[in-house]
Every structure is written in C-alpha cells, then in structure tokens.
Motif scaffolding. Structure first.
Motif, PDB file in Angstrom:
ATOM      1  N   LEU A  32       0.837  -1.210   0.000  1.00 46.30           N
ATOM      2  CA  LEU A  32       0.000   0.000   0.000  1.00 46.30           C
ATOM      3  C   LEU A  32       0.865   1.252   0.000  1.00 46.30           C
ATOM      4  O   LEU A  32       0.624   2.193  -0.758  1.00 46.30           O
ATOM      5  CB  LEU A  32      -0.895   0.011   1.242  1.00 46.30           C
ATOM      6  N   GLU A  33       1.867   1.242   0.864  1.00 46.39           N
ATOM      7  CA  GLU A  33       2.706   2.444   0.979  1.00 46.39           C
ATOM      8  C   GLU A  33       3.480   2.706  -0.311  1.00 46.39           C
ATOM      9  O   GLU A  33       3.723   3.848  -0.671  1.00 46.39           O
ATOM     10  CB  GLU A  33       3.656   2.306   2.183  1.00 46.39           C
ATOM     11  N   PRO A  50      -6.331  -6.885  -7.313  1.00 45.88           N
ATOM     12  CA  PRO A  50      -6.196  -5.435  -7.476  1.00 45.88           C
ATOM     13  C   PRO A  50      -6.077  -4.740  -6.126  1.00 45.88           C
ATOM     14  O   PRO A  50      -6.618  -5.216  -5.124  1.00 45.88           O
ATOM     15  CB  PRO A  50      -7.501  -5.040  -8.178  1.00 45.88           C
ATOM     16  N   VAL A  51      -5.398  -3.618  -6.112  1.00 38.49           N
ATOM     17  CA  VAL A  51      -5.410  -2.730  -4.943  1.00 38.49           C
ATOM     18  C   VAL A  51      -6.406  -1.620  -5.265  1.00 38.49           C
ATOM     19  O   VAL A  51      -6.316  -0.984  -6.321  1.00 38.49           O
ATOM     20  CB  VAL A  51      -4.017  -2.125  -4.687  1.00 38.49           C
ATOM     21  N   LEU A  52      -7.379  -1.421  -4.379  1.00 39.48           N
ATOM     22  CA  LEU A  52      -8.415  -0.418  -4.622  1.00 39.48           C
ATOM     23  C   LEU A  52      -8.068   0.885  -3.921  1.00 39.48           C
ATOM     24  O   LEU A  52      -7.339   0.901  -2.906  1.00 39.48           O
ATOM     25  CB  LEU A  52      -9.767  -0.946  -4.134  1.00 39.48           C
ATOM     26  N   ASP A  53      -8.610   1.972  -4.456  1.00 38.92           N
ATOM     27  CA  ASP A  53      -8.215   3.286  -3.926  1.00 38.92           C
ATOM     28  C   ASP A  53      -8.570   3.455  -2.454  1.00 38.92           C
ATOM     29  O   ASP A  53      -7.884   4.162  -1.723  1.00 38.92           O
ATOM     30  CB  ASP A  53      -8.877   4.394  -4.751  1.00 38.92           C
ATOM     31  N   ASN A  54      -9.649   2.817  -2.033  1.00 33.89           N
ATOM     32  CA  ASN A  54     -10.057   2.977  -0.635  1.00 33.89           C
ATOM     33  C   ASN A  54      -9.555   1.841   0.270  1.00 33.89           C
ATOM     34  O   ASN A  54     -10.051   1.666   1.378  1.00 33.89           O
ATOM     35  CB  ASN A  54     -11.586   3.106  -0.527  1.00 33.89           C
ATOM     36  N   ASP A  55      -8.603   1.065  -0.231  1.00 35.48           N
ATOM     37  CA  ASP A  55      -8.096  -0.054   0.573  1.00 35.48           C
ATOM     38  C   ASP A  55      -7.386   0.418   1.830  1.00 35.48           C
ATOM     39  O   ASP A  55      -6.674   1.434   1.824  1.00 35.48           O
ATOM     40  CB  ASP A  55      -7.104  -0.897  -0.252  1.00 35.48           C
ATOM     41  N   THR A  56      -7.579  -0.344   2.896  1.00 30.39           N
ATOM     42  CA  THR A  56      -6.744  -0.219   4.089  1.00 30.39           C
ATOM     43  C   THR A  56      -5.894  -1.487   4.138  1.00 30.39           C
ATOM     44  O   THR A  56      -6.116  -2.430   3.356  1.00 30.39           O
ATOM     45  CB  THR A  56      -7.617  -0.166   5.351  1.00 30.39           C
ATOM     46  N   GLU A  57      -4.981  -1.521   5.083  1.00 35.11           N
ATOM     47  CA  GLU A  57      -4.161  -2.725   5.226  1.00 35.11           C
ATOM     48  C   GLU A  57      -5.064  -3.933   5.471  1.00 35.11           C
ATOM     49  O   GLU A  57      -4.817  -5.032   4.952  1.00 35.11           O
ATOM     50  CB  GLU A  57      -3.200  -2.532   6.406  1.00 35.11           C
ATOM     51  N   GLU A  58      -6.148  -3.708   6.213  1.00 37.24           N
ATOM     52  CA  GLU A  58      -7.046  -4.817   6.556  1.00 37.24           C
ATOM     53  C   GLU A  58      -7.809  -5.311   5.326  1.00 37.24           C
ATOM     54  O   GLU A  58      -7.905  -6.516   5.098  1.00 37.24           O
ATOM     55  CB  GLU A  58      -8.047  -4.387   7.635  1.00 37.24           C
TER      56      GLU A  58
END
Ligand code: GRF
Length: 238
Positions: free
Chosen positions: A149-150, A179-187
């Motif tokens: 994410l970072e 996919p990584v979504l724009d509103n993803d958190t680590e969880e």
C-alpha cells in the motif's frame, strides 16, 4: 510473514521434487497465529482435494488459534515455547524431532513468525514451503501488505515458495494477483489477498505431492498436462 529458509538451490536442483506420485504425503504445519491457511489446507484434505494428511501442527505461540483449529480436527497440536530454548537452532531441533516423530515429509510454514534455521533446512531439504502475502520478490519480510500500500502498487497478491536461506527468496511455485483499490486499508487488502492464499497454498502442496514440480535454475516448472493460464489482470481496467 517472513520465513527465512535455509535450503540451498542445490538441494532442489535434481529435477522433480521428492514426493512420490499419487500417495498421501504427511505434512507438518508450523504456525504462530490465526491459522486460516492451516484451516484451508485441512479443508482441502478433508474434501479430498489434497492428497496429504496434516500429521501435526506446531506453534511457537501458546495462544495461537491455529492450535485450536488443529485440535478440532484431532490433529496433534504442539506448543513449543521459544523462551525455553537457548537459541533458534535449539528450538528448531525440538521442532524437527516432533516433525520426524509424526513422520512428516513436507513442512508448510503458514503464518509462522520465526526465522527458520539451518537445522530445519538441513532436516527437510527441498521440502519446506512458505506462503507470503505479496508478489515476491516485491515486499519480502513483515507487513508485506502495508509495504504494498505504501509503495502504491495497483496489483498485489501472494506467493508460495520453497524456503531457502534468504528472507522470502526461495524459488516461486505459485502466485495469485489481486487489485489494490483506492479505498483499501491494510485490513481490506490483507483480506483480499488471504482469500487467494487459501486457494494457492493447498494447490501448490498438491503439485508437490503429485511430483509435478521441477526446478530449472531458479525457475519452478510445473507439469500441468498442457493446461496453461490465460487472461490478465489490469488495474484500472482498460
Ligand atoms: C498470511 O497472510 C500469510 O501469508 C502470512 O501470515 C498470514 C497468516 O495468516 N505468512 P493465517 O494465520 O494463516 O490466518
């Protein structure tokens, strides 16, 4: 998760891995936490989708829910308190004794938060697997999902690999991408990746069990009867 393994590639380089074709392979699972990957392996075994038997589960944490999961399925579950051993090698020697005592042929690290020493690597050459929640070689070590994410990657995933003497560096057997979504958190990202872990870890173990894995240099070649992957994942979709 990170598991520094300790196998030389030379241990793996003699063609097909050792597990003979079409028989039940006894797997020892090393855990530290929740054990959802352990559960997935157990479920695949019980559903007849994985020709293995979970012979024992070893945790370095007494409170690991994974131990409870094992007991519910009448699988021998052992807590080894690392504080009672002088060093990592002594801990691993005890673990190796327990694994051998249960006739283990393949060791699967599943959320095991200890670095594996040479003692373990030498005891099970070419027969220790790990699952890591990133598309290796990106983001080895701990907090892989946070690292992804970072960094800002748009595709993340998980990897099953042989354990060698580096940190998450062994030959790669299987990977799945999400996919990584724009509103993803680590969880949320971790949960999406974990779903895929639960698919590819039993799948990779089955390939090992069937002797379909061959090493060529660093590359793992997989005999899938001509079946090949198609399609692609694009994020954003175009
Ligand atoms: C998984 O994300 C695995 O990839 C990592 O640690 C986590 C363990 O989860 N090595 P669980 O204990 O299997 O639920």
């Amino acid at each position: 998760m990170w598991a520094r393994s300790a196998l030389n590639l030379s241990d793996l380089s003699s063609g097909h891995t050792k597990a003979p074709d079409r028989r039940i392979v006894r797997v020892g699972v090393l855990v530290s936490g929740n054990g959802s990957n352990l559960q997935s392996i157990i479920d695949h075994v019980e559903a007849g989708k994985l020709a293995a038997e979970v012979a024992c589960v070893i945790s370095n944490r007494e409170q690991a829910h994974a131990l409870e999961r094992a007991r519910r399925h009448s699988i021998p579950a052992l807590f080894l308190d690392y504080r009672s051993f002088p060093d990592r090698e002594a801990f691993d020697a005890a673990a190796v004794d327990a694994l051998r005592g249960h006739g283990v042929e393949l060791v699967a690290l599943a959320g095991f938060n200890r670095i594996v020493s040479r003692v373990m690597l030498d005891a099970f050459p070419g027969a220790i697997l790990n699952i890591h929640p990133a598309l290796l070689p990106a983001f080895p070590g701990s907090h892989a999902q946070r690292q992804a994410l970072e960094h800002g990657v748009r595709i993340a995933g998980c990897t099953v690999h042989f354990v060698d003497d580096g940190m998450d560096t062994g030959p790669i057997i299987a990977q799945a991408a999400v996919p990584v979504l724009d509103n993803d958190t680590e969880e949320t990202l971790s949960a999406r990746i974990l779903k895929q872990e639960h698919r590819i870890y039993p799948g990779a173990i089955q390939l090992f069990v069937e002797g379909r894995i061959r090493l060529e240099g660093r590359r793992v070649l997989i005999d899938r009867d001509g079946e090949n992957v198609t399609g692609s994942l694009c994020n954003p979709p175009f």
